[in-house]
Enzyme design. Structure first.
Site, mmCIF file in Angstrom:
data_model
loop_
_atom_site.group_PDB
_atom_site.id
_atom_site.type_symbol
_atom_site.label_atom_id
_atom_site.label_comp_id
_atom_site.label_asym_id
_atom_site.label_seq_id
_atom_site.Cartn_x
_atom_site.Cartn_y
_atom_site.Cartn_z
ATOM 1 N N GLY A 296 2.570 3.936 8.422
ATOM 2 C CA GLY A 296 2.598 4.684 9.668
ATOM 3 C C GLY A 296 1.297 5.371 10.002
ATOM 4 O O GLY A 296 0.205 4.822 9.838
ATOM 5 N N SER A 297 1.415 6.614 10.469
ATOM 6 C CA SER A 297 0.267 7.330 11.049
ATOM 7 C C SER A 297 -0.847 7.638 10.067
ATOM 8 O O SER A 297 -1.928 8.085 10.483
ATOM 9 C CB SER A 297 0.751 8.634 11.699
ATOM 10 O OG SER A 297 1.563 8.351 12.808
ATOM 11 N N VAL A 298 -0.638 7.422 8.772
ATOM 12 C CA VAL A 298 -1.745 7.552 7.820
ATOM 13 C C VAL A 298 -2.889 6.626 8.220
ATOM 14 O O VAL A 298 -4.068 6.954 8.047
ATOM 15 C CB VAL A 298 -1.248 7.237 6.388
ATOM 16 C CG1 VAL A 298 -2.419 6.958 5.451
ATOM 17 C CG2 VAL A 298 -0.413 8.394 5.843
ATOM 18 N N PHE A 299 -2.555 5.473 8.819
ATOM 19 C CA PHE A 299 -3.579 4.507 9.230
ATOM 20 C C PHE A 299 -4.473 5.039 10.355
ATOM 21 O O PHE A 299 -5.546 4.481 10.611
ATOM 22 C CB PHE A 299 -2.913 3.201 9.675
ATOM 23 C CG PHE A 299 -2.874 2.159 8.590
ATOM 24 C CD1 PHE A 299 -2.801 2.520 7.258
ATOM 25 C CD2 PHE A 299 -2.891 0.810 8.895
ATOM 26 C CE1 PHE A 299 -2.768 1.570 6.245
ATOM 27 C CE2 PHE A 299 -2.853 -0.155 7.908
ATOM 28 C CZ PHE A 299 -2.797 0.229 6.574
ATOM 29 N N LYS A 300 -4.027 6.108 11.022
ATOM 30 C CA LYS A 300 -4.857 6.676 12.083
ATOM 31 C C LYS A 300 -6.170 7.233 11.531
ATOM 32 O O LYS A 300 -7.149 7.360 12.264
ATOM 33 C CB LYS A 300 -4.076 7.749 12.840
ATOM 34 C CG LYS A 300 -2.927 7.157 13.658
ATOM 35 C CD LYS A 300 -2.019 8.217 14.238
ATOM 36 C CE LYS A 300 -0.851 7.560 14.986
ATOM 37 N NZ LYS A 300 0.152 8.513 15.468
#
Length: 588
Positions: A296-300
């Site tokens: 999820g948003s860790v990839f941001k």
């Protein structure tokens, strides 16, 4: 003959030696008879003794024939299966943590075996042995003892108490012999990393398998990069989070961002390496290196770094995030929709999917793909364990893949890949090879420069902003300047599509953000909402509090003292103002 007074009429004079001198031939005959009788008695005793000794030697000879000929197959079986003094068993090196704490060692012990041909009542013997030996399958032992073979194992790696109990049974046909067994003194704390060996001391999982040649016959111990103290902290806090939110599994890692050394690697559930056969496949599965997940948003973190480093955007730029993005049959929304324009720091702070997609598309599909490749997210990890998973990468990378991957969907990676890339985001932009082997003092590997030092500085500030004011506030550990990014991703269904009721909650961060030394990643698989979390099971509620506790407990262990933040002691010359919705914030 003149007879003295009062002498009897039949008196016979005796010689001075007491013999009857009146009958000399009679006493000579009597003496000869006594001598012959004594000789005969001695001869008889000698014959009996010789027969006894001869019989004893015959019995010993028969026993030797039985052992050397009749039971040669049993002896060969024992020598083949359980060599007593072979170099590779008696000399297998220890495995220790970075501080010398023993994680795996070889100890002398005993084994018990039986010759079924000498067992008269297999059922009774099996029952008696099973009553004193832990883990022995009585039914299986009955079958072995009832066979027509001359050898069968009863038990290996006996404890002193078990050895004494077997001796006390005194069962004919059951024998003890010296043995050596691998022992893991910390139970399940290091099971996925250290691995385990089989009953003959051959490494078959983890570092035991990877370094089989080094460990076999080795003298010096294998020194791992792990720190038992940090491993205990990580395991305890992950276990607590997993239990509180009824997760089915969890994983966590801590990495030194300057050396690439992994200081802690935990996968839950875990198992006892002394009895791996008793563990389930789920427990033996290493989620940290073998499991691949959409985080999820860790990839941001990586999408923002790519867009900033490519020069596609700057921290002063922004986008209108009020409208969902529609492409083909897909619609991209935010978890908590917001109206109007947002700057890049705000997009990162509020974890906007829409804003992140705009940034990624500004950089372009090729740039995002290239950067993710440089970050080590598109190929199999390089850590020393044999249990290494390969990321699930789109067969053909299209524009829609760039959009979804930018916020953590459509690309599944291992946790060790995440923490490796994360380290490069905060250490000045250098991607280092992760290692589970302790590096020598002063040894620093040469890495690959994947982003500039300026971009790394910007990412440190953005990650700090998330913990100070955004979705990672529950990870704030006062005095340690934690920075990071939360991520909550729905899990893929086996039939395709996403399961809205099952998710991965994760947090990727580092500390202290003004001079990062440690990168940290933790995730909980399928957490369930609770009343305490107000019905949410997102990373900010599930994992961020665990990160806070880990950092607070870890700091004193590694010699980091809590200290006041720059904002509490005055302006920091390394920080410059950046416009954020009409107000100035510190930006590194």
């Amino acid at each position: 003959m003149i007879r003295k007074r009062n002498e009897p009429a039949n008196y016979r004079p005796l010689s001075p030696c007491g013999l009857d001198v009146g009958q000399p031939k009679t006493w000579v005959v009597e003496l000869e008879g006594a001598r012959k009788a004594a000789l005969e008695t001695g001869r008889t005793r000698l014959i009996v003794s010789a027969l006894v000794f001869a019989l004893a030697f015959v019995m010993i000879g028969l026993r030797l024939v039985d052992l050397t000929l009749l039971q040669s197959d049993a002896s060969a079986q024992i020598a083949k299966i359980a060599p007593a003094n072979t170099e590779w068993r008696s000399g297998r090196a220890d495995i220790v943590d970075r501080n010398g704490t023993v994680l795996a060692t070889t100890l002398p012990t005993n084994a018990v075996y039986a010759n079924p041909r000498q067992i008269r009542n297999p059922d009774e013997v099996a029952g008696r042995l099973a009553s004193v030996l832990k883990g022995v399958d009585e039914e299986r032992l009955k079958g072995g003892l009832a066979s027509d073979r001359s050898f069968t194992w009863v038990g290996r790696c006996l404890s002193p108490r078990e050895t004494d109990a077997v001796n006390g049974l005194g069962i004919p046909g059951v024998y003890l012999q010296h043995d050596e067994c691998r022992y893991y003194p910390h139970d399940d704390l290091f099971s996925h990393v250290v691995g385990y060996s089989d009953i003959d001391g051959q490494g078959i999982a983890g570092m035991e398998k990877t370094f089989e040649e080094k460990l076999r016959g080795g003298k010096a111990p294998l020194e791992l990069s792990l720190d038992m103290r940090l491993q205990h902290i990580m395991a305890e806090e992950l276990e607590a989070a997993m239990t509180e939110y009824s997760g089915i599994g969890a994983s966590g890692l801590i990495m030194d961002v300057d050396t690439g050394e992994i200081l802690s690697m935990v996968s839950l559930p875990t198992f006892d390496p002394d009895r791996p056969a008793a563990a389930s496949d789920e427990a033996r599965f290493n989620r940290a290196t073998l499991g691949v997940y959409e985080v999820g948003s860790v990839f941001k973190i990586f999408s923002a770094a790519a867009a900033l480093d490519a020069g596609a955007v700057s921290l002063e730029d922004g986008y209108d995030i009020s409208k969902p993005i529609r492409i083909s049959r897909f619609t991209i929304n935010d978890f908590k929709p917001k109206d109007g324009w947002m700057s890049i720091p705000e997009i990162f702070l509020h974890s906007s999917n829409i804003g992140t997609v705009h940034m990624a598309m500004e950089a372009g599909t090729k740039a995002i793909q290239d950067y993710f490749g440089k970050f080590g997210l598109l190929k199999r990890g390089a850590v020393e364990l044999p249990e290494n998973g390969s990321p699930l990468v789109p067969a053909k990378w299209r524009e829609i893949n760039t959009m979804t991957i930018s916020y953590g969907h459509g690309l599944a990676v291992t946790p060790v890949q995440v923490v490796r890339a994360l380290s490069a985001m905060v250490n000045g932009g250098e991607l280092l090879a992760p290692t589970l082997v302790k590096r020598r003092p002063g040894e620093r590997p040469v890495g690959e420069q994947v982003i500039s030092e300026q971009t790394s500085a910007q990412m440190r500030w953005l990650m700090r902003l998330v913990v100070a004011e955004g979705t990672g506030r529950n990870a704030e550990a006062p005095g340690y300047m934690v920075g990071g990014k939360t991520g909550t991703a729905d899990k893929l269904k086996a039939s395709g599509g996403y399961d809205r009721n099952n998710r991965i909650a994760s947090f990727a961060g580092a500390f202290p953000m003004d001079d990062p030394q440690y990168a940290i990643f933790a995730m909980v698989d399928e957490p369930k909402p609770t009343e305490k979390s107000y019905g949410y099971a997102t990373a900010g509620w599930v994992v961020a509090p665990a990160i806070k506790k880990i950092v607070q407990r870890m700091g004193p262990v590694v010699g980091l003292e809590p200290r006041a933040l720059p904002s509490e002691v005055g302006p920091d010359p390394l920080f410059v103002p950046v416009h954020l919705k009409g107000r100035s914030v510190a930006s590194q």
